[in-house]
Write a protein that holds these residues in place. Structure first.
Motif, short mmCIF file in Angstrom:
data_model
loop_
_atom_site.label_atom_id
_atom_site.label_comp_id
_atom_site.label_asym_id
_atom_site.label_seq_id
_atom_site.Cartn_x
_atom_site.Cartn_y
_atom_site.Cartn_z
N GLY A 1 -2.82 -5.05 -43.33
CA GLY A 1 -3.86 -4.67 -42.35
C GLY A 1 -3.72 -5.76 -41.06
N LEU A 2 -2.70 -6.60 -40.97
CA LEU A 2 -2.76 -7.45 -40.00
C LEU A 2 -2.37 -6.84 -38.75
CD1 LEU A 2 -3.09 -10.42 -38.88
CD2 LEU A 2 -0.96 -10.95 -39.59
N ASP A 3 -2.83 -7.13 -37.46
CA ASP A 3 -2.69 -6.30 -36.27
C ASP A 3 -1.62 -7.43 -35.30
OD1 ASP A 3 -2.02 -5.43 -33.63
OD2 ASP A 3 -4.31 -4.41 -33.58
N ILE A 4 -0.33 -7.10 -35.72
CA ILE A 4 0.81 -7.91 -35.12
C ILE A 4 0.73 -8.27 -33.62
CG2 ILE A 4 3.39 -8.44 -34.90
CD1 ILE A 4 2.21 -8.46 -37.86
N GLU A 5 0.49 -7.03 -32.92
CA GLU A 5 0.10 -7.03 -31.26
C GLU A 5 -1.00 -8.17 -31.08
OE1 GLU A 5 2.02 -6.15 -29.15
OE2 GLU A 5 3.50 -5.58 -30.70
N GLU A 6 -2.04 -7.94 -32.02
CA GLU A 6 -3.31 -8.71 -31.67
C GLU A 6 -2.80 -10.15 -31.96
OE1 GLU A 6 -7.57 -9.38 -33.56
OE2 GLU A 6 -6.74 -7.23 -33.27
N LEU A 7 -2.22 -10.45 -32.94
CA LEU A 7 -1.79 -11.82 -33.14
C LEU A 7 -0.99 -12.38 -32.07
CD1 LEU A 7 -1.56 -14.17 -35.39
CD2 LEU A 7 0.86 -13.11 -35.93
N LEU A 8 -0.08 -11.85 -31.81
CA LEU A 8 0.81 -12.22 -30.46
C LEU A 8 0.15 -12.31 -29.31
CD1 LEU A 8 4.03 -10.02 -31.17
CD2 LEU A 8 3.80 -12.47 -31.83
N ASP A 9 -0.82 -11.39 -28.87
CA ASP A 9 -1.71 -11.86 -27.60
C ASP A 9 -2.57 -12.92 -27.72
OD1 ASP A 9 -0.63 -9.50 -26.69
OD2 ASP A 9 -2.30 -8.15 -27.22
N ARG A 10 -3.00 -13.36 -28.86
CA ARG A 10 -3.82 -14.26 -29.21
C ARG A 10 -2.85 -15.71 -28.99
NH1 ARG A 10 -8.95 -16.12 -28.75
NH2 ARG A 10 -9.67 -17.88 -30.16
N ILE A 11 -1.87 -15.57 -29.34
CA ILE A 11 -1.04 -16.94 -29.49
C ILE A 11 -0.73 -17.11 -27.98
CG2 ILE A 11 1.21 -17.58 -29.88
CD1 ILE A 11 1.02 -16.67 -32.51
N GLU A 12 -0.45 -16.18 -27.12
CA GLU A 12 -0.12 -16.09 -25.82
C GLU A 12 -1.24 -16.65 -25.05
OE1 GLU A 12 1.52 -13.34 -22.04
OE2 GLU A 12 1.53 -12.39 -24.00
N SER A 13 -2.33 -16.20 -25.10
CA SER A 13 -3.66 -16.64 -24.55
C SER A 13 -3.99 -18.24 -24.63
CB SER A 13 -4.90 -15.87 -25.12
OG SER A 13 -4.94 -14.51 -24.70
N LEU A 14 -3.80 -18.69 -26.33
CA LEU A 14 -3.84 -20.11 -26.45
C LEU A 14 -2.78 -20.91 -25.76
CD1 LEU A 14 -4.77 -19.87 -30.32
CD2 LEU A 14 -6.35 -20.28 -28.36
N ASN A 15 -1.74 -20.30 -25.80
CA ASN A 15 -0.64 -20.99 -25.03
C ASN A 15 -0.81 -21.17 -23.59
OD1 ASN A 15 1.90 -22.29 -25.24
ND2 ASN A 15 3.02 -20.61 -24.04
N GLY A 16 -1.37 -20.19 -23.05
CA GLY A 16 -1.73 -20.19 -21.57
C GLY A 16 -2.66 -21.53 -21.30
N LEU A 17 -3.88 -21.72 -22.30
CA LEU A 17 -4.75 -22.53 -22.01
C LEU A 17 -4.06 -24.07 -22.28
CD1 LEU A 17 -7.75 -21.27 -23.85
CD2 LEU A 17 -7.56 -21.53 -21.55
N ILE A 18 -2.95 -24.17 -23.11
CA ILE A 18 -2.60 -25.38 -23.58
C ILE A 18 -1.56 -25.75 -22.40
CG2 ILE A 18 -0.52 -26.58 -24.70
CD1 ILE A 18 -1.61 -24.90 -27.38
N LYS A 19 -0.98 -24.76 -21.84
CA LYS A 19 -0.10 -25.07 -20.28
C LYS A 19 -0.88 -25.59 -19.33
CE LYS A 19 3.96 -21.99 -21.21
NZ LYS A 19 4.59 -20.86 -20.76
N ARG A 20 -2.11 -25.06 -19.18
CA ARG A 20 -3.08 -25.34 -17.90
C ARG A 20 -3.77 -26.71 -18.16
NH1 ARG A 20 -5.60 -22.78 -13.82
NH2 ARG A 20 -7.94 -23.37 -13.25
N TYR A 21 -4.10 -27.23 -19.48
CA TYR A 21 -4.93 -28.09 -19.86
C TYR A 21 -4.26 -29.08 -20.62
CZ TYR A 21 -8.49 -25.01 -18.11
OH TYR A 21 -9.13 -24.02 -17.16
#
Length: 506
Positions: free
Chosen positions: A263-283
């Motif tokens: 029942g895990l949404d793989i696309e949602e997982l990857l999008d979440r990782i990408e969003s968090l990675n964007g914050l890490i790159k910025r801050y």
């Protein structure tokens, strides 16, 4: 006090060691003998001049505050200049930069050169007036200390107000930026440790198909379980080890479970990782990101409250400025009473030095840590910049003597480079008399070409030069008579010159 100077391989000096006493030391000798070279060596070891000497040392007896520069202080501090490929400076065998060397030396050594007019700096002159005023008024020192405390508070307040005024000019832009960052971070709502956890899940998911395919092939071994056991038994071999191994294998297979990912949404997982990675790159990290979030919230609250803060600071600023002006006016009145006393004292020395009198006036200026007063000096309507080097040095001498007399403080070393050059006999003697007075508070080194100043020295050094190079020796009384006679009449010493020399030494 400089107790000893040692130099090696410096122009005409092969090697030289001199020991000095307190009071006035004068260096004489024919032109080109090496007097200025010797004085330059003394100045070089303290960083005032550059030098090509291989080695210069100076032993100084004085508390210099070396601790703040990370240098252990001794009762006798050894300054050293070494030159190989580059020039290096040391104090007590510890390396020090030329800049810090100058800071230390300035506390102890004053070099009177024509280009230096620090005795006429406003802060120094104000300091002399403050000493005079404090002697006349019981409350003056208290008012001065109160003013400086209030002024420091005023400067801090002014910086805060200036910052708010600058922020006001771009307040909308700053608020929008703060809101944008707050919204961006809160929309993602990161949690500490979440990024690493999601990456771990992503890593396992990326191997899911390969793992399942591998186990599908490996399961075929279970179909041969009975055949293997039968073969072992018929061969009279204990089959227990094989049964145990298969049991371990079954347990291992059952541990490879991907039910948690159902029942895990793989696309949602990857999008979440990408969003968090964007914050890490910025801050830099999620932790830093959350710190920025709190900072921007505080900034936004500050911007939205800025009008109230400005109003409050403006009232404090106005009140403090009024207090400062009142105290400053009181200080100015007391200083004004002391200006003429300073003027009279300086002119007394200038009269002895055969110079025109100076006019000293107190004018107003923009307020700083020393108040709102500007000490203005005029010498016969001349600007300081138009005076000759001889006039500047005699004027400096008058102010140094006045400051020493008023404060009762001196200490350290005065170095004078031909201060009596091109002066008449009476002018040279006037300088000698002032230097003798100053020598009660300072150790003084002076190059002289005049017998008047030389005759007043506590220590008379003769600099000579021959085919082997330059040398220096301290003269006894008979040798001083001969050297003064030479200075009076030249190389052909007359009886009259000798008699005059003896009179000068009385």
């Amino acid at each position: 006090m400089i107790e000893r100077i040692y130099l090696k391989d410096y122009l005409s000096f092969d090697e030289l060691e001199l020991k000095f006493g307190s009071g006035l030391s004068v260096f004489t000798g024919v032109s080109g003998a090496g007097k200025s070279v010797l004085m330059g060596a003394i100045l070089s070891v303290f960083g005032y001049k550059d030098s090509d000497a291989r080695l210069i040392e100076a032993d100084v007896e004085c508390r210099l505050g070396l601790d703040e520069f990370g240098i252990e202080e001794d009762s006798i501090n050894c300054f050293k200049l070494l030159k190989d490929k580059s020039t290096r400076y040391f104090i007590n065998n510890q390396s020090i930069s030329k800049k810090n060397l100058n800071l230390i030396a300035n506390r102890h050594l004053k070099y009177l050169s024509a280009k230096d007019i620090e005795e006429f700096e406003n802060s120094r002159l104000i300091g002399i007036l403050d000493i005079l005023a404090s002697k006349k008024s019981k409350n003056y020192s208290e008012n001065l200390a109160k003013f400086k405390e209030k002024f420091n508070e005023f400067i801090t307040l002014k910086k805060e107000l200036d910052k708010i005024n600058e922020e006001e000019k771009k307040i909308d832009e700053l608020k929008e930026f703060a809101k944008f960052e707050i919204e961006k971070i809160e929309q993602i709502n990161p949690k500490i440790g979440e990024f690493d956890e999601l990456n771990s899940i992503k890593k396992r998911l990326s191997k899911k198909d390969k793992i399942q395919e591998a186990w599908s092939k490996a399961e075929m071994i279970f179909a041969y379980e009975k055949a293997v056991i039968d073969a072992l038994n018929i061969s009279d071999i204990d089959s227990g080890f094989f049964s145990d191994a298969l049991n371990e294998l079954k347990i291992a297979k059952s541990s490879v479970d991907f039910d948690e990912f159902e029942g895990l949404d793989i696309e949602e997982l990857l999008d979440r990782i990408e969003s968090l990675n964007g914050l890490i790159k910025r801050y830099g990290s999620i932790e830093e990101c959350l710190e920025i979030l709190q900072k921007r919230k505080a900034e936004l609250a500050h911007y939205e409250n800025i009008e109230f803060q400005k109003s409050d600071l403006s009232m404090k600023f106005t009140r403090l400025l009024s207090e400062l002006e009142n105290i400053s006016n009181t200080i100015t009145k007391e200083r004004s009473k002391s200006v003429k006393e300073l003027e009279t004292m300086v002119n007394g020395y200038l009269k002895d030095l055969y110079m025109d009198r100076v006019d000293i006036n107190l004018n107003s200026k923009n307020m700083d840590i020393n108040g709102a007063d500007l000490v203005d000096i005029n010498l016969n309507s001349s600007n300081l910049k138009t005076l000759s080097s001889g006039e500047i040095n005699r004027l400096r001498l008058a102010f140094i003597a006045s400051e020493a007399k008023i404060s009762g403080l001196g200490g350290g070393v005065l170095i004078l480079d031909e201060i009596d050059a091109n002066l008449s006999g009476k002018e040279a003697m006037s300088i000698a008399n002032v230097l003798i007075e100053l020598s009660n508070l300072y150790q003084i080194f002076a190059i002289s070409h005049q017998p008047q100043l030389s005759s007043k020295a506590h220590h008379h050094f003769l600099v000579q030069k021959d085919a082997k190079g330059s040398s220096v020796k301290e003269l006894n009384i008979d040798e001083r008579v001969m050297e003064l006679s030479r200075m009076i009449s030249g190389e052909s010493i007359t009886q009259e010159a000798t008699e005059f020399a003896k009179k000068l030494l009385i």
